[in-house]
Design an enzyme around this catalytic site. Structure first.
Site, PDB file in Angstrom:
ATOM      1  N   ASN A 190     110.891  35.108   1.492  1.00 53.73           N
ATOM      2  CA  ASN A 190     110.516  34.010   0.594  1.00 53.73           C
ATOM      3  C   ASN A 190     109.427  33.160   1.221  1.00 53.73           C
ATOM      4  O   ASN A 190     108.986  33.420   2.349  1.00 53.73           O
ATOM      5  CB  ASN A 190     111.754  33.182   0.217  1.00 53.73           C
ATOM      6  N   ASP A 245     120.117  34.968  -0.535  1.00 61.25           N
ATOM      7  CA  ASP A 245     121.494  35.165  -1.009  1.00 61.25           C
ATOM      8  C   ASP A 245     121.807  36.644  -1.220  1.00 61.25           C
ATOM      9  O   ASP A 245     122.966  37.022  -1.346  1.00 61.25           O
ATOM     10  CB  ASP A 245     121.687  34.443  -2.349  1.00 61.25           C
ATOM     11  N   PHE A 282     120.409  21.695   2.602  1.00 56.20           N
ATOM     12  CA  PHE A 282     119.261  21.424   1.740  1.00 56.20           C
ATOM     13  C   PHE A 282     119.529  22.042   0.370  1.00 56.20           C
ATOM     14  O   PHE A 282     120.256  23.024   0.274  1.00 56.20           O
ATOM     15  CB  PHE A 282     117.973  22.023   2.337  1.00 56.20           C
ATOM     16  N   LYS A 289     130.195  23.269  -0.438  1.00 54.93           N
ATOM     17  CA  LYS A 289     129.966  23.719   0.938  1.00 54.93           C
ATOM     18  C   LYS A 289     130.503  22.722   1.976  1.00 54.93           C
ATOM     19  O   LYS A 289     130.212  22.847   3.154  1.00 54.93           O
ATOM     20  CB  LYS A 289     128.467  23.987   1.150  1.00 54.93           C
TER      21      LYS A 289
HETATM   22  N1  CTP Z   1     122.272  28.572   2.439  1.00 55.69           N
HETATM   23  C1  CTP Z   1     122.933  29.377   3.329  1.00 55.69           C
HETATM   24  N2  CTP Z   1     123.161  30.685   3.032  1.00 55.69           N
HETATM   25  C2  CTP Z   1     122.750  31.197   1.871  1.00 55.69           C
HETATM   26  C3  CTP Z   1     122.052  30.388   0.952  1.00 55.69           C
HETATM   27  C4  CTP Z   1     121.818  29.081   1.263  1.00 55.69           C
HETATM   28  O1  CTP Z   1     123.321  28.907   4.400  1.00 55.69           O
HETATM   29  N3  CTP Z   1     122.976  32.477   1.600  1.00 55.69           N
HETATM   30  C5  CTP Z   1     122.065  27.152   2.745  1.00 55.69           C
HETATM   31  C6  CTP Z   1     120.626  26.733   2.854  1.00 55.69           C
HETATM   32  O2  CTP Z   1     120.194  26.760   4.213  1.00 55.69           O
HETATM   33  C7  CTP Z   1     120.654  25.307   2.313  1.00 55.69           C
HETATM   34  C8  CTP Z   1     121.798  25.320   1.338  1.00 55.69           C
HETATM   35  O3  CTP Z   1     122.599  26.445   1.661  1.00 55.69           O
HETATM   36  O4  CTP Z   1     120.952  24.362   3.303  1.00 55.69           O
HETATM   37  C9  CTP Z   1     121.437  25.404  -0.119  1.00 55.69           C
HETATM   38  O5  CTP Z   1     120.545  26.421  -0.345  1.00 55.69           O
HETATM   39  P1  CTP Z   1     120.042  26.766  -1.832  1.00 55.69           P
HETATM   40  O6  CTP Z   1     119.237  28.025  -1.772  1.00 55.69           O
HETATM   41  O7  CTP Z   1     119.433  25.560  -2.470  1.00 55.69           O
HETATM   42  O8  CTP Z   1     121.400  26.969  -2.575  1.00 55.69           O
HETATM   43  P2  CTP Z   1     122.342  28.186  -2.825  1.00 55.69           P
HETATM   44  O9  CTP Z   1     123.629  27.857  -2.193  1.00 55.69           O
HETATM   45  O10 CTP Z   1     121.715  29.478  -2.465  1.00 55.69           O
HETATM   46  O11 CTP Z   1     122.550  28.069  -4.388  1.00 55.69           O
HETATM   47  P3  CTP Z   1     121.597  28.544  -5.591  1.00 55.69           P
HETATM   48  O12 CTP Z   1     120.725  29.621  -5.060  1.00 55.69           O
HETATM   49  O13 CTP Z   1     122.563  28.992  -6.587  1.00 55.69           O
HETATM   50  O14 CTP Z   1     120.856  27.303  -6.024  1.00 55.69           O
END
Ligand code: CTP
Length: 395
Positions: A208, A277, A321, A339
């Site tokens: 990304n 994710d 974040f 979380k």
């Molecule tokens: N994060 C993580 N592991 C993941 C995805 C996200 O540890 N697989 C952490 C990121 O470092 C950030 C927070 O979770 O601090 C939120 O990340 P974000 O991408 O905004 O949220 P998601 O939990 O992935 O939710 P969504 O994609 O549904 O918005």
């Protein structure tokens, strides 16, 4: 919060050109730099070069226009959070040590109450001259700081002491001296930054747009406030911050393993990494060859690292974040609870000139007790500063 101010005094020596790099390094760290050049310094490099890099007018002779020099040397002396003299010649050291204030630089040094750091550079014999050494010791007794020269081949051809140390080193010393706040001494801070990648085959991967800038700024701020910092970083082209333990990772799994290794021993954990994710379901050991028709790749869910940290949380302060394109506050709040976070820093990724890759961001900090702090658009370093200020306030 306004940025810090360094007044950089430039004296006449062959190492003047190196001071240009120091201005550039300080500017990259969001420091406001005002340059004062002695008359002889301007013989080596033009004020215009310093002016272009510092984006401030350079003061090179106090009798030139503007004639408000009487005010200027006082106002710059007052404005300075730190004065850095590079290269410091035997002349400026001698003048200050003997109370002589006869130009813009020496008068400003005399008038400031900010810390003054001299970085001497000169010919070896000159540096070793007992008068120069005596002046340095006298200034040190009065609290002036010195970044002592290194040894090496000097511009005059001599080999020995008198060489200006690396500009990176000088800039780093100056930056850490700017920090009067040492509220994180004794604290262990774990930061994640940058993107993660997922491999498709031996030569291809998806990732990304995260640059790592936010996480690196947080790591640097924590370091400057006295913390022992571990930065777990996905691939990033940023310069590695000094004084921080860096662990390079690339996949979600690598980051997951490393974060868990350091988690129990950390006091504050900030997950600014843009973690994927999903990962590619069937990694191909061989390079995928082209064929007719479409290529379909299936993705499968990967670890939600922050969720696991939330579940395992003991006494750590856990900060996440949230990058959102709609319903910013609502979505961010739901992540706090999902979380088990103490704070979340939310930003709207649809806004221009902020967020991914940019130096600035516009964020809202939300606490698990429902307080919402809307910050102005500011540099990522200033966001990091605000965030730690808030933690300090709430402790
Ligand atoms: N994060 C993580 N592991 C993941 C995805 C996200 O540890 N697989 C952490 C990121 O470092 C950030 C927070 O979770 O601090 C939120 O990340 P974000 O991408 O905004 O949220 P998601 O939990 O992935 O939710 P969504 O994609 O549904 O918005």
């Amino acid at each position: 919060m306004s940025s810090k101010n360094i007044v950089l005094g430039i004296c006449g020596g062959i190492a003047v050109y190196k001071a240009l790099d120091i201005v550039s390094r300080l500017k990259k760290k969001d420091i406001n730099v005002n340059v004062i050049m002695t008359k002889s310094a301007t013989e080596f490099v033009t004020p215009l070069s310093f002016q272009s890099l510092s984006q401030n007018m350079v003061i090179s002779d106090m009798f030139e226009e503007p004639r408000a020099w009487e005010i200027q040397h006082i106002s710059l002396a007052k404005k300075a959070d730190l004065m850095l003299i590079v290269p410091a010649t035997a002349n400026i050291i001698g003048k200050v040590a003997n109370g002589i204030a006869d130009d813009m630089l020496s008068t400003t040094i005399m008038a400031t109450t900010a810390p003054v750091v001299f970085a001497p550079a000169m010919n070896t014999n000159m540096y070793r001259n007992p008068i120069v050494q005596d002046n340095i010791q006298k200034l040190q007794r009065f609290g002036y700081k010195f970044i002592l020269p290194s040894s090496g081949r000097l511009a005059c051809g001599d080999v020995g002491e008198g060489k200006l140390p690396d500009t990176e080193y000088i800039s780093n010393v100056a930056l850490s001296m700017l920090y009067d706040k040492k509220d994180l001494i004794g604290k262990k801070v774990l930061v994640t930054a940058g993107p993660t990648v997922s491999y498709i085959d031996p030569v291809r991967y998806i990732t990304n747009k995260s640059s790592g800038k936010m996480g690196y700024a947080i790591a640097e701020e924590a370091r400057d406030r006295g913390a022992e910092v571990t930065l777990i970083s996905g691939p990033s082209s940023l310069e590695k911050p000094y004084g921080v333990k860096i662990i390079d990772v690339d996949t979600n799994e690598d980051m997951y393993n490393k974060v868990l290794e350091y988690y129990n021993d950390s006091d504050i954990v900030i997950k600014s990494a843009a973690v994927a994710d999903y990962k590619v379901k069937n990694y191909s050991e061989k390079k995928i060859k082209k064929a007719d028709g479409d290529l379909n790749i299936t993705f499968t869910r990967d670890n939600d690292i922050l969720k696991v940290l939330g579940d395992k949380k003991k006494n750590q302060i856990l900060i996440g974040f949230a990058a959102e394109s709609n319903d910013l506050i609502e979505n961010a709040k739901s992540k706090i609870y999902k979380k088990n976070l103490n704070y979340i820093i939310a930003n709207d990724i649809t806004l221009k000139d902020t967020g991914f890759s940019s130096d600035d961001n516009l964020v809202t900090i939300i606490s698990n007790t429902g307080e919402v702090y809307n910050l102005d658009k500011m540099s990522k370093r200033n966001i990091a500063r605000k965030m730690f200020d808030l933690l300090e306030e709430k402790r």
